[in-house]
Design a protein around this motif. Structure first.
Motif, PDB file in Angstrom:
ATOM      1  N   THR A 329       0.824  -1.215   0.000  1.00 12.49           N
ATOM      2  CA  THR A 329       0.000   0.000   0.000  1.00 12.49           C
ATOM      3  C   THR A 329       0.853   1.257   0.000  1.00 12.49           C
ATOM      4  N   SER A 330       0.513   2.189  -0.864  1.00  8.74           N
ATOM      5  CA  SER A 330       1.153   3.497  -0.871  1.00  8.74           C
ATOM      6  C   SER A 330       0.522   4.374   0.195  1.00  8.74           C
ATOM      7  N   LEU A 367       2.069  14.907  -5.389  1.00  6.52           N
ATOM      8  CA  LEU A 367       2.990  13.905  -4.861  1.00  6.52           C
ATOM      9  C   LEU A 367       2.601  12.498  -5.304  1.00  6.52           C
ATOM     10  N   ASP A 368       1.315  12.232  -5.382  1.00  6.52           N
ATOM     11  CA  ASP A 368       0.843  10.919  -5.814  1.00  6.52           C
ATOM     12  C   ASP A 368       1.217  10.665  -7.268  1.00  6.52           C
ATOM     13  N   GLN A 369       1.222  11.715  -8.070  1.00  6.53           N
ATOM     14  CA  GLN A 369       1.525  11.589  -9.502  1.00  6.53           C
ATOM     15  C   GLN A 369       3.017  11.702  -9.796  1.00  6.53           C
ATOM     16  N   GLY A 370       3.830  11.851  -8.750  1.00  7.62           N
ATOM     17  CA  GLY A 370       5.268  11.978  -8.953  1.00  7.62           C
ATOM     18  C   GLY A 370       5.675  13.341  -9.477  1.00  7.62           C
ATOM     19  N   GLN A 371       4.832  14.354  -9.279  1.00  5.13           N
ATOM     20  CA  GLN A 371       5.096  15.701  -9.780  1.00  5.13           C
ATOM     21  C   GLN A 371       5.247  16.707  -8.646  1.00  5.13           C
ATOM     22  N   GLY A 372       5.681  16.200  -7.482  1.00  8.17           N
ATOM     23  CA  GLY A 372       5.851  17.076  -6.341  1.00  8.17           C
ATOM     24  C   GLY A 372       6.890  18.148  -6.578  1.00  8.17           C
ATOM     25  N   THR A 420       8.682  10.188  -8.622  1.00 12.96           N
ATOM     26  CA  THR A 420       8.125   8.912  -9.050  1.00 12.96           C
ATOM     27  C   THR A 420       6.670   8.772  -8.616  1.00 12.96           C
ATOM     28  N   PRO A 421       5.782   8.456  -9.551  1.00 15.25           N
ATOM     29  CA  PRO A 421       4.366   8.258  -9.173  1.00 15.25           C
ATOM     30  C   PRO A 421       4.233   7.097  -8.178  1.00 15.25           C
ATOM     31  N   SER A 422       3.292   7.213  -7.271  1.00 18.02           N
ATOM     32  CA  SER A 422       3.085   6.141  -6.291  1.00 18.02           C
ATOM     33  C   SER A 422       2.612   4.861  -6.969  1.00 18.02           C
ATOM     34  N   SER A 423       1.974   4.988  -8.127  1.00 19.69           N
ATOM     35  CA  SER A 423       1.487   3.801  -8.840  1.00 19.69           C
ATOM     36  C   SER A 423       2.636   2.952  -9.373  1.00 19.69           C
ATOM     37  N   GLU A 424       3.817   3.549  -9.552  1.00 22.38           N
ATOM     38  CA  GLU A 424       4.986   2.779  -9.974  1.00 22.38           C
ATOM     39  C   GLU A 424       5.659   2.112  -8.781  1.00 22.38           C
ATOM     40  N   SER A 431      -2.327  -4.168  -4.107  1.00 19.31           N
ATOM     41  CA  SER A 431      -2.942  -3.928  -2.797  1.00 19.31           C
ATOM     42  C   SER A 431      -4.451  -4.103  -2.808  1.00 19.31           C
ATOM     43  N   THR A 432      -5.010  -4.430  -3.975  1.00 24.27           N
ATOM     44  CA  THR A 432      -6.464  -4.573  -4.051  1.00 24.27           C
ATOM     45  C   THR A 432      -6.938  -5.745  -3.195  1.00 24.27           C
TER      46      THR A 432
END
Length: 441
Positions: A329-330, A367-372, A420-424, A431-432
């Protein structure tokens, strides 16, 4: 480990048609009411106060003490009627204890309402339920009809001269109405927004009359205290957090559900009862009382789950909603989802909450998209600092708690959001909890 459980509220949940009056009375239901009606109201208040029962809705305020705040001197209260309101607007993400209680055994709550109303000398009581859970509303209404037909509600109950009328009211789906004064505004037909205090509800609550507002579990616990007594209730729990309670265990665990246990049990013990974490999972972080409480980590597995123990660990027991997340989990993504909820549910009455939750979401999305951007973590902490203690009600404070605690324990994940995006880093499919339609997880 099963001997750790203390089924009191949940003891009849598995019975055949447990929600009916007949099934409830077969298990001794309404015997507590008979005993309570033979007692003086002040004696009932003293009984609940001495039992050590604390509010089960989140704050943990002593229930009997709250009842004692109702002015009983008619001249002081302006000879106004008194009201009892049950807060059944369960809306906290991760919290699911009141709804199953009302579905499985609505008469437990109804009996508690009648006893509590008698204790504070209220002739009218209300149960305010979330409008989305229509099945719960209907079940409560059916239980109330049965109680009226049996003479447990209405005028001159059991020939004692006690009058109590009970109404089930369906809300319109606003999380803010879980805040007691916003609930009162909604119950009066106005837009649900928190009221300025003082005056407090005990003095000027519903219709500007003395009002007690209690959580479902708090009121449902009263019949067992009347029947079992102070010593019995105090034999469970800890010195300052007495009795039993419902813990909602969910997330990456093998057997999620409701576990009724004494206050002071640990998450390690509850996880053992729940079969542990799912295969291959390790506990990463968890919430002790719903999404509005500061998160804790695996190092807190042995913290006593009572008001004092969790408070000493830097969080709050809250609604005892134990959401357990594993290493897939992120933290950033999880906190973002919670914050989006608080932004959406803000009533907009005060600036810190209305504007602050909006900006918290903007920064967390980056931050979630890695663009913080440089300084985003400090910006989050500064926004939280400007919301905390400055909002009109506790929604603002609750929105900041998971963010500041997540940064405290997992700052590196927020720093990774700069590039870095959290999805990576944490693929959502890992985590589903459920297998996606048409494919394996």
């Amino acid at each position: 480990m099963t001997d750790v459980l203390t089924p009191v509220l949940s003891k009849n949940w598995g019975d055949d048609r447990a929600w009916t009056l007949q099934a409830y009375e077969d298990q001794g239901g309404y015997q507590a009411l008979t005993k309570a009606l033979s007692m003086a109201p002040d004696d009932l208040v003293t009984l609940v106060k001495d039992s050590g029962l604390r509010g089960r809705g989140g704050a943990g305020f002593p229930t009997g003490m709250k009842w004692s705040f109702i002015p009983q001197d008619d001249s002081a209260a302006g000879n106004k009627p008194k009201y009892l309101v049950v807060n059944a607007d369960e809306s906290e993400p991760g919290t699911c204890k009141d709804i199953p209680l009302m579905m499985a055994s609505p008469h437990t709550l109804v009996e508690g309402v009648i006893i509590a109303a008698h204790a504070i000398r209220a002739k009218r009581a209300f149960i305010y339920v979330r409008g989305e859970v229509l099945h719960v509303v209907r079940r409560l209404q059916a239980a109330v009809r049965e109680a009226y037909a049996a003479g447990h509600l209405g005028s001159n109950i059991h020939g004692t001269g006690v009058d109590v009328d009970l109404m089930v009211h369906a809300g319109a789906g606003a999380y803010i109405c879980g805040e007691e004064t916003a609930l009162l505004d909604s119950l009066e037909g106005r837009r649900g927004q928190p009221r300025l205090r003082p005056p407090f509800p005990a003095v000027e609550g519903l219709y500007a009359c003395p009002t007690v507002i209690n959580n479902v579990e708090s009121i449902a616990s009263v019949p067992s205290i009347v029947t079992g007594g102070i010593d019995w209730f105090g034999s469970m729990g800890t010195e300052k957090s007495k009795g039993y309670t419902l813990y909602s265990l969910s997330g990456h665990v093998k057997r999620p559900g409701q576990y009724e246990a004494p206050l002071g049990i640990t998450l390690r013990e509850l996880l053992e009862l729940g079969g542990g974490m799912r295969e291959g999972a390790e506990l990463k972080f968890w919430t002790p009382g719903g999404s509005s409480t500061p998160i804790l980590t695996a190092e807190h597995l042995d913290v006593p789950l009572d008001y004092e123990g969790v408070g000493a660990a830097g969080s709050m027991l809250g609604t005892k909603a134990l959401q357990c997340f594993d290493q897939t989990t992120s933290v950033v993504r999880c906190v973002l989802r919670w914050t989006e909820f608080y932004k959406h549910e803000s009533c907009g009455k005060c600036t810190p909450c209305r504007e602050g939750t909006y900006w918290l979401v903007q920064v967390l999305q980056r931050l979630d998209q890695g663009q913080g951007q440089p300084g985003d973590i400090e910006l989050l902490l500064d926004l939280c600092d400007n919301i905390l203690g400055r909002a009109f009600c506790a929604l603002g404070d609750g929105a900041t708690s998971p963010i500041t605690s997540a940064i405290q324990y997992f700052r590196d994940e927020f720093e990774a959001g700069m590039h870095t995006p959290s999805s990576e880093l944490f693929p959502p499919v890992a985590s589903t909890l459920f297998t996606p339609v048409g494919g394996a997880a």
